[in-house]
Write a protein that holds these residues in place. Sequence first.
Motif, short mmCIF file in Angstrom:
data_model
loop_
_atom_site.label_atom_id
_atom_site.label_comp_id
_atom_site.label_asym_id
_atom_site.label_seq_id
_atom_site.Cartn_x
_atom_site.Cartn_y
_atom_site.Cartn_z
N GLN A 410 0.83 -1.20 0.00
CA GLN A 410 0.00 0.00 0.00
C GLN A 410 0.86 1.25 0.00
O GLN A 410 0.57 2.22 -0.72
CB GLN A 410 -0.92 -0.01 1.22
N ARG A 411 1.93 1.25 0.80
CA ARG A 411 2.82 2.42 0.83
C ARG A 411 3.52 2.60 -0.51
O ARG A 411 3.70 3.73 -0.99
CB ARG A 411 3.84 2.25 1.94
N ARG A 413 2.36 1.74 -3.46
CA ARG A 413 1.39 2.30 -4.41
C ARG A 413 1.14 3.78 -4.14
O ARG A 413 1.03 4.58 -5.08
CB ARG A 413 0.09 1.51 -4.33
N ALA A 414 1.07 4.16 -2.87
CA ALA A 414 0.87 5.57 -2.54
C ALA A 414 2.07 6.42 -2.99
O ALA A 414 1.90 7.54 -3.50
CB ALA A 414 0.64 5.73 -1.03
N ASP A 415 3.27 5.89 -2.82
CA ASP A 415 4.46 6.63 -3.27
C ASP A 415 4.48 6.77 -4.79
O ASP A 415 4.86 7.83 -5.31
CB ASP A 415 5.73 5.91 -2.78
N ARG A 417 1.85 6.87 -6.79
CA ARG A 417 0.84 7.88 -7.16
C ARG A 417 1.33 9.28 -6.86
O ARG A 417 1.13 10.20 -7.65
CB ARG A 417 -0.46 7.60 -6.41
N ALA A 418 2.01 9.44 -5.70
CA ALA A 418 2.52 10.77 -5.37
C ALA A 418 3.60 11.21 -6.37
O ALA A 418 3.67 12.37 -6.76
CB ALA A 418 3.09 10.77 -3.95
#
Length: 422
Positions: A410-411, A413-415, A417-418
């Motif tokens: 999850q982290r 994927r968040a990185d 996207r950011a």
Amino acid sequence: MSPDRAPVGTLFRRFRERLAAEGPERLGGPGHPTGHGAKVTATPGADAPVGTGGVGPAANGTGARATGDAGVARTDRGAQEVGLAPHPPRDAEPASRPRRRGKGGGEQLNVPPAEFTSYYGRPILKAPVWRWDIAAYLFTGGLAAGSSLLAAGGQLTGRPALRRAGRVTSLAAVSASAYFLINDLGKPSRFHHMLRVAKLTSPMSVGTWILSAFGPAAGLAAIAEAAPWLPRRGLAGVGRTLLPPVGQAAGLVAAVTAPALATYTGVLLADTAVPSWHEAYPELPTIFAGSALASGAGVGLLAAPTGQAGPARRMAVAGAALELWGAHRVENRLGLLSEPYALGTAGRLLRAGRALTAAGVAGALVGRRHRSLSALSGAALLAASVCTRFGIFHGGVASAKDPRYTVVPQRERADRRAAEQG
């Protein structure tokens, strides 16, 4: 602060000026009775006695420090007069401590490297409550589908031994699948309740209807194999005449629904929140389809003579190719989520499955004229299918129990996207 009062810094500067002008006797220096002497600590080995109100002459030059009560040692000037080292300024760098050396000669870290933990070490996801009977259900469902395809191949190519083995095995396997599923549900009525609705967005609902359509067709096809044993006259004679064509139609219906039965369990696992199942949604149906073909081919190689086992050998090659390709993708494409498939029980089972699949295919190709070698190859393919299904099952359960497999992806994927937005 009142306007007629000087700042603290100004008052302190005036105090230092008065102290420098009047001397350290202002605060009770040597010879001034104060009721208690200045407490001074000398360096080890100094021969100066410590008294009340002064220090011995040996304290000069020893680097002793003032450490205690009121007296000359409380000021830099007083400490200098009695031979003590003055206090360091507030902005002075602390003395460097000797570095600790580890076993390898490098600097030993004071704080160990941080390890990933979740809230109080608890799993983030609730692990599947499924037991071994669901893993067995995955295997028997694939075996039923592969055997029905084998029976259809024997029926269309005029190989009665292959057709008979496929139909009988398909009925036995789908019956075992129904038992394992109902045993997991707890009550037979729950399986009946699932037939009240047909929800296309639910793999469980779709799978229930697939199993309900496949089961009767496979049963009729298997019962038709008993037609030659019925008497030729009377009501049994009518059954002897009607069962073969009915069995042929039912066998083809079962073969048509077999691909859905073989692959829907892979979709069912991928539709959950279990990390290593959910991320492998493109590969799980492929693995299960290949495993079903390989297990059906194993039945043909075991039960049919070598002269009729040609379709079984071709199924073995096709199934092994799909299964090995899908397993390789699952164990290498998913990054961190591939790890549960390579460790522990899941890793051992999947490695054994690959080895047995390769051995079974090799034996099927080499033993075209050797009945015993062909049978051993069939047994190896069946065992490989069991190992593969149970390995996939255990790998997903292991990924749900460890919170690292939930949070780290999850982290990441968040990185990503950011980074794309930035």
